[in-house]
Design an enzyme around this catalytic site. Structure first.
Site: not given
Lengths: 250, 199
Positions: A11, A130
């Site tokens: 990330d 997600d």
């Protein structure tokens, strides 16, 4: 037989690797290209680079990160964060991505999946989902987990497949960064619903968590915390997987 | 002077990965500019992502299809990757009615119903004549060649049944997998192909 894949995820924000819990409280975890090189050496099967600071456009700093990482890697590289249009995908491919991951923009405009698949192929079109559990069901989240959509995760997975998506990167918001293991019921439900490969993400701590994910139907597992902080190495995890009769590339 | 390999730009493929892989081996790459160059130059790469129809349309639009076919049929150093390998065949179930280059007199079919498609990830490649050796290669394909044509050396792989991982004839190497992102095994495959290039 195609082997099960271990995919470390970087990330990234402003050119650095960060890690948070349930998408919040980001801390610095190193340089993208240094971590990329280390992971390939350790036996990573692919690498995912997500720009978590994306503001809805592909920023130059993200392009630079992709270029830097590409120079280090001779394994597949998936890039995501801020992908909204075919032009964004093209930019990332030119910078060195092999696959591009889309998320919120595909929920808002599902046709993006079809456009990507037609222009660049299903093998290049990864859709990140997600999701958050509500009782026995799961709903899709967007905008880095901040918005709950009125969209059932299983229905969305089927739609992604129908639109030409090549792979689903399935992240459990409830488990992300918690190291409590993957949400196996979620994995079973999604891998049953679609034929395209599913990457499990969110919650891995020990090799046993990965074994459970593969047994639940995952083709690959994404892990960040587990490897960033050097609690273990990919090579060691792969040896443990092979000892458990799970086929991996060693 | 650094040796440069001509890459056919069929639109958007993972060209940066191809460039990076050859750069690590000490070679430059550039986009092929003309059909004469495609036929005559030392080494050509036909990369490929996307659909069979889109790939052929791009080759025809560039005007490179005939030069590429003649080049491969003359066994001049050519590397075809993934969709590139499929474009060398006669046709594909993916795009019925679209004519391929026909260098390989065979057709491409989709994987069976009982396996995950696309076939994504690292899979074991084996070749009896060891022209690419043995190892794990990275694949990303929904369609595949089931059997190699007569006269071509073959390497195989298995995904719900055996299929063709790569074929070679002279200096023409066609791989269903992606050597440019197949780590050390991929590097070995690229080096083997480069040995057959006459500079």
């Amino acid at each position: 037989m195609v082997t099960k894949r271990i995919i470390p995820c970087l990330d990234c924000k402003d050119g650095r690797v960060v890690k948070g819990i349930q998408f919040q409280g980001l801390t610095d975890a190193g340089s993208p290209s240094e971590l990329a090189a280390r992971y390939e050496l350790e036996g990573a099967d692919e690498l995912v680079v997500l720009d978590v600071g994306a503001t809805g456009e592909i920023r130059n700093i993200q392009i630079q990160t992709v270029r830097d990482v590409r120079k280090e890697l001779s394994i597949p590289l998936t890039v995501g964060g801020g992908v909204r249009a075919v032009e964004d995908i093209e930019k990332l491919l030119h910078a060195g991505a092999d696959k591009v991951s889309m998320n919120s923009a595909a929920v808002v405009r599902p046709e993006l999946i079809r456009e990507s698949s037609q222009a660049f192929g299903a093998q290049c079109t990864v859709v990140a989902v997600d999701t958050k559990r509500f009782g026995k069901k799961w709903q899709v989240l967007t905008k880095s987990g901040t918005e709950v959509q009125n969209l059932d995760t299983i229905d969305w997975a089927k739609q992604i497949e129908d639109l030409g998506g090549g792979e689903i990167l399935l992240t459990s918001f409830d488990r992300d960064g918690t190291q409590q293991g993957y949400d196996l019921e979620l994995l079973l439900a999604v891998t049953d619903a679609v034929k395209i490969p599913v990457i499990a993400s969110g919650g891995a701590k020990v090799t046993q968590d990965l074994i459970h994910a593969f047994e639940a139907g995952a083709d690959a597992v994404l892990a960040a915390s587990m490897f960033h902080y050097q609690m273990t190495t990919i090579g060691k995890v792969k040896e443990e997987l092979r000892a458990a009769d799970i086929e991996v590339r060693l | 002077m650094t040796r440069s390999i001509a890459v056919i730009d069929t639109g958007v493929a993972n060209i940066a990965s191809v460039q990076s892989a050859f750069s690590k081996l000490g070679y430059e790459t550039h986009f092929a500019q003309s059909d004469d160059e495609v036929f005559e130059t030392n080494a050509v790469i036909l990369p490929g992502v996307g659909s069979f129809a889109a790939g052929m349309a791009a080759l025809n639009k560039l005007g490179f299809a005939r030069a590429l076919k003649l080049r491969a049929e003359s066994s001049k150093a050519t590397l075809a990757v993934c969709l590139g390998m499929q474009l060398l065949c006669e046709s594909s179930e993916e795009s019925p009615g679209v004519e391929g280059l026909g260098v390989l007199p065979v057709s491409i079919h989709r994987f069976g119903e009982h396996v995950r498609v696309p076939h994504f990830g690292w899979n074991q490649v084996s070749s009896p004549s060891s022209f690419v050796g043995e190892g794990y290669a990275y694949f990303a394909n929904s369609y595949r060649l089931e059997k190699a044509p007569y006269g071509w050396e073959v390497a195989t792989c298995d995904h719900g049944g055996e299929f063709v991982a790569a074929v070679r004839h002279g200096s023409v190497l066609a791989a269903q997998f992606h050597p440019e992102i197949s780590s050390t095994f991929g590097r070995h495959v690229l080096e083997t192909w480069l040995e057959g290039v006459k500079w």
